[in-house]
Design a protein around this motif. Structure first.
Motif, PDB file in Angstrom:
ATOM      1  N   TYR A   1       0.833  -1.207   0.000  1.00  0.00           N
ATOM      2  CA  TYR A   1       0.000   0.000   0.000  1.00  0.00           C
ATOM      3  C   TYR A   1       0.869   1.258   0.000  1.00  0.00           C
ATOM      4  N   ASN A   2       1.892   1.274   0.861  1.00  0.00           N
ATOM      5  CA  ASN A   2       2.762   2.458   0.924  1.00  0.00           C
ATOM      6  C   ASN A   2       3.484   2.695  -0.401  1.00  0.00           C
ATOM      7  N   ASP A   3       3.996   1.599  -1.007  1.00  0.00           N
ATOM      8  CA  ASP A   3       4.717   1.758  -2.277  1.00  0.00           C
ATOM      9  C   ASP A   3       3.772   2.220  -3.391  1.00  0.00           C
ATOM     10  N   GLY A   4       2.562   1.668  -3.386  1.00  0.00           N
ATOM     11  CA  GLY A   4       1.588   2.058  -4.407  1.00  0.00           C
ATOM     12  C   GLY A   4       1.146   3.499  -4.232  1.00  0.00           C
ATOM     13  N   THR A   5       0.886   3.879  -2.981  1.00  0.00           N
ATOM     14  CA  THR A   5       0.448   5.249  -2.713  1.00  0.00           C
ATOM     15  C   THR A   5       1.553   6.243  -3.036  1.00  0.00           C
ATOM     16  N   ALA A   6       2.796   5.855  -2.784  1.00  0.00           N
ATOM     17  CA  ALA A   6       3.934   6.755  -3.062  1.00  0.00           C
ATOM     18  C   ALA A   6       4.049   7.049  -4.556  1.00  0.00           C
ATOM     19  N   CYS A   7       3.710   6.071  -5.397  1.00  0.00           N
ATOM     20  CA  CYS A   7       3.720   6.290  -6.862  1.00  0.00           C
ATOM     21  C   CYS A   7       2.832   7.467  -7.209  1.00  0.00           C
ATOM     22  N   ASP A   8       1.604   7.381  -6.687  1.00  0.00           N
ATOM     23  CA  ASP A   8       0.601   8.378  -7.039  1.00  0.00           C
ATOM     24  C   ASP A   8       0.954   9.722  -6.407  1.00  0.00           C
ATOM     25  N   ALA A   9       1.599   9.670  -5.238  1.00  0.00           N
ATOM     26  CA  ALA A   9       2.007  10.912  -4.570  1.00  0.00           C
ATOM     27  C   ALA A   9       3.032  11.649  -5.430  1.00  0.00           C
ATOM     28  N   ARG A  10       3.987  10.906  -5.988  1.00  0.00           N
ATOM     29  CA  ARG A  10       5.001  11.545  -6.838  1.00  0.00           C
ATOM     30  C   ARG A  10       4.343  12.230  -8.029  1.00  0.00           C
ATOM     31  N   ALA A  11       3.381  11.538  -8.641  1.00  0.00           N
ATOM     32  CA  ALA A  11       2.701  12.112  -9.807  1.00  0.00           C
ATOM     33  C   ALA A  11       1.889  13.345  -9.401  1.00  0.00           C
ATOM     34  N   GLY A  12       1.222  13.244  -8.248  1.00  0.00           N
ATOM     35  CA  GLY A  12       0.395  14.356  -7.794  1.00  0.00           C
ATOM     36  C   GLY A  12       1.216  15.579  -7.449  1.00  0.00           C
ATOM     37  N   VAL A  13       2.307  15.375  -6.705  1.00  0.00           N
ATOM     38  CA  VAL A  13       3.143  16.521  -6.299  1.00  0.00           C
ATOM     39  C   VAL A  13       3.787  17.171  -7.521  1.00  0.00           C
ATOM     40  N   ARG A  14       4.226  16.311  -8.472  1.00  0.00           N
ATOM     41  CA  ARG A  14       4.847  16.849  -9.687  1.00  0.00           C
ATOM     42  C   ARG A  14       3.860  17.747 -10.414  1.00  0.00           C
ATOM     43  N   ALA A  15       2.600  17.311 -10.493  1.00  0.00           N
ATOM     44  CA  ALA A  15       1.586  18.103 -11.200  1.00  0.00           C
ATOM     45  C   ALA A  15       1.304  19.409 -10.466  1.00  0.00           C
ATOM     46  N   VAL A  16       1.314  19.359  -9.126  1.00  0.00           N
ATOM     47  CA  VAL A  16       1.073  20.588  -8.338  1.00  0.00           C
ATOM     48  C   VAL A  16       2.210  21.582  -8.550  1.00  0.00           C
ATOM     49  N   ILE A  17       3.445  21.100  -8.433  1.00  0.00           N
ATOM     50  CA  ILE A  17       4.612  22.001  -8.535  1.00  0.00           C
ATOM     51  C   ILE A  17       4.741  22.565  -9.948  1.00  0.00           C
ATOM     52  N   GLU A  18       4.473  21.722 -10.948  1.00  0.00           N
ATOM     53  CA  GLU A  18       4.563  22.205 -12.341  1.00  0.00           C
ATOM     54  C   GLU A  18       3.370  23.086 -12.707  1.00  0.00           C
ATOM     55  N   GLY A  19       2.210  22.760 -12.141  1.00  0.00           N
ATOM     56  CA  GLY A  19       0.986  23.477 -12.533  1.00  0.00           C
ATOM     57  C   GLY A  19       0.710  24.725 -11.728  1.00  0.00           C
ATOM     58  N   CYS A  20       1.228  24.740 -10.476  1.00  0.00           N
ATOM     59  CA  CYS A  20       0.906  25.893  -9.611  1.00  0.00           C
ATOM     60  C   CYS A  20       1.984  26.085  -8.547  1.00  0.00           C
TER      61      CYS A  20
END
Ligand SMILES: C[S@@+](CC[C@H](N)C(=O)[O-])C[C@H]1O[C@@H](n2cnc3c(N)ncnc32)[C@H](O)[C@@H]1O
Ligand SMILES: COc1ccc(-c2cc(=O)c3c(O)c(O)c(O)cc3o2)cc1
Length: 347
Positions: free
Chosen positions: A159-178
Motif C-alpha cells: 500500500y505504501n509503495d503504491g500510494t507513493a507512486c501516485d504521490a510523486r505524480a500528484g506533487v509533480r503536477a502541483v509544482i509544475e501546474g501551480c
C-alpha cells in the motif's frame, strides 16, 4: 433494419468484449511488471529479440511471444527494426511508466490495485448498491483498509509503495501546474502524508519549507528519515500540528462529508486565521470541461466505494458544502495536469 442500426449493433458486438475480458490488459501488464520486462527493455540500448528476452528471463519463447504480442497490440511495448530482416522489442512512453524504480513509475500502484486483497471487495459492488453492504472492503476482510494495513505488514508495504507512486505524480503536477501555491509558506503539515514521499518532494522543490509529515503512529513509525521533514504520529480527528498551511492529498475523498468537515475543522484550527490556508489535492468530478483525466476521477470514485466506508469523489458543489460547513470563508480551484485539482481553502 437500417444500415446505421446494423452498424451500431455490429460495433456493440465488438465493444462488449472490452467488458467481458476487460481485466485481461491489467493482468498481462501485471505479468510484465513481475517479470521485469519494462526494466530489461529500459536497460537495452537497442531493440531486443524474442530469443534474447527469453534468454534473460530464462523462460520458453512461446508463452513470452504471446504475452509480448498482446502488449504490442495494446501499444504497451513496440517492435522496432534491428536489421533489414529482424525486429526487436523496445520501450514506449507507456512502458517507461512500468519500470520498478523509475521516478515516474506507476508500477507499484498497478500492483496494489490488482492485488487480490484490493480486487476481492469489487465483487460486492452490487450488494453495496442494494444497500446490503456498508463497505465492500470491510464486508470482505472484516476490517477497514487502515485496520488491514496496520495488521498485515506485507500489504502495508504494498500500500505504501503504491500510494507513493501516485504521490510523486500528484506533487509533480502541483509544482509544475501551480508553484505559487507554496509561496510564503514556511511550515507545511501534510495530513495523512503516509511515508513522507510527498513532503520530501515538496521540500526538495521548495527548500524554504519545513515539512511536518503527519499520519497514524504505525505509519510514521516506519517512514524513512528525510532532511527538512519531521514525522509526527497522531490522528487528524484529534489534533493537527500547527503550521502556516495544511496539505491534504488523497485524504478527503476517502471519507464521508461529516468526517471531512471534522478533519477540515481540525486543519483550520492548525493554521493562522489571517494568513493560513488548507491546500486540498483531490479530484473534482462533474467538471464542465471534458478534460483528459475525467475517466480516472470516475474510476477512483468507484474505488472509494470498493475500498472505503463512505468515501467519494466530489463535485464543485459538494466541495463547497464541506468547506462552508467546516467554517472556511472562501476557496479557489485550479485544474492541473492530473486527475486531481488543486483547491485552496481560507479560514
Ligand atoms: C490514500 S493515503 C494518502 C497518502 C498521501 N496523502 C498521498 O497522497 O499519497 C491516506 C492516508 O491517510 C492516513 N490516515 C488514515 N486515517 C488517518 C487519521 N485518522 N489521521 C491521520 N492520517 C490518517 C493513512 O494512514 C494514509 O497514509
Ligand atoms: C476507512 O477509511 C478509509 C479507508 C480507505 C481509504 C482510501 C483512500 C485512498 O486514497 C485510496 C486510494 O487512493 C486507492 O487507490 C485505494 O485503492 C484505496 C484507497 O482507500 C480512505 C479512508
Amino acid at each position: 433494419m437500417s444500415s446505421q442500426i446494423k452498424d451500431q449493433e455490429a460495433a456493440a458486438q465488438e465493444e462488449i468484449w472490452k467488458f467481458i475480458l476487460g481485466f485481461t490488459p491489467t493482468a498481462v501488464v501485471k505479468c510484465a511488471i513481475e517479470l521485469g520486462i519494462p526494466d530489461i527493455l529500459e536497460n537495452c540500448e537497442f531493440p531486443i529479440t524474442l530469443a534474447d528476452l527469453a534468454s534473460k528471463l530464462k523462460c520458453p519463447e512461446s508463452p513470452l511471444y504471446r504475452i509480448m504480442r498482446f502488449l504490442i497490440h495494446y501499444k504497451v511495448f513496440q517492435e522496432k527494426p534491428i536489421s533489414e530482416t529482424s525486429v526487436g522489442y523496445s520501450q514506449t512512453p507507456l512502458s517507461r511508466l512500468l519500470t520498478r524504480n523509475g521516478n515516474n513509475s506507476m508500477a507499484d500502484l498497478l500492483l496494489l490495485e490488482s492485488n487480490q486483497i484490493m480486487l476481492a471487495p469489487w465483487h460486492k459492488l452490487s450488494a453495496w448498491v442494494l444497500g446490503n453492504e456498508d463497505s465492500p472492503f470491510e464486508a470482505t476482510h472484516g476490517k477497514d483498509l487502515w485496520g488491514f494495513v496496520a495488521t498485515n505488514p506485507s500489504h502495508s508495504k504494498l500500500y505504501n509503495d503504491g500510494t507513493a507512486c501516485d504521490a510523486r505524480a500528484g506533487v509533480r503536477a502541483v509544482i509544475e501546474g501551480c508553484p505559487e501555491v507554496f509561496q510564503g509558506v514556511r511550515t507545511l503539515v501534510d495530513v495523512g502524508g503516509g511515508d513522507g514521499t510527498t513532503l520530501r518532494l515538496i521540500v526538495e522543490a521548495c527548500p524554504w519549507i519545513k515539512g511536518i509529515n503527519f499520519d497514524l503512529p504505525h505509519v510514521v513509525s516506519v517512514a524513512p528519515a528525510c532532511v527538512g521533514v519531521e514525522h509526527v504520529g497522531g490522528s487528524m480527528f484529534d489534533r493537527v500540528p500547527k503550521a502556516d498551511a495544511v496539505y491534504l492529498m488523497k485524504i478527503l475523498h476517502g471519507w464521508a462529508d461529516e468526517d471531512c468537515v471534522a478533519i477540515l475543522k481540525k486543519c483550520r484550527e492548525a493554521i493562522p486565521q489571517d494568513t493560513g490556508k488548507v491546500i486540498v489535492v483531490d479530484a473534482v468530478v462533474g467538471r464542465e470541461d471534458d478534460h483528459e483525466f475525467k475517466g480516472v476521477g470516475l474510476m477512483l470514485d468507484l474505488v472509494m466505494i470498493a475500498h472505503t466506508s463512505n468515501g467519494k469523489q466530489r463535485t464543485t458543489k459538494e466541495w463547497s458544502n464541506v468547506f462552508h460547513e467546516a467554517g472556511f470563508t472562501r476557496y479557489t480551484i485550479k485544474h492541473i495536469r492530473a486527475y486531481q485539482s488543486l483547491i485552496e481553502a481560507y479560514p
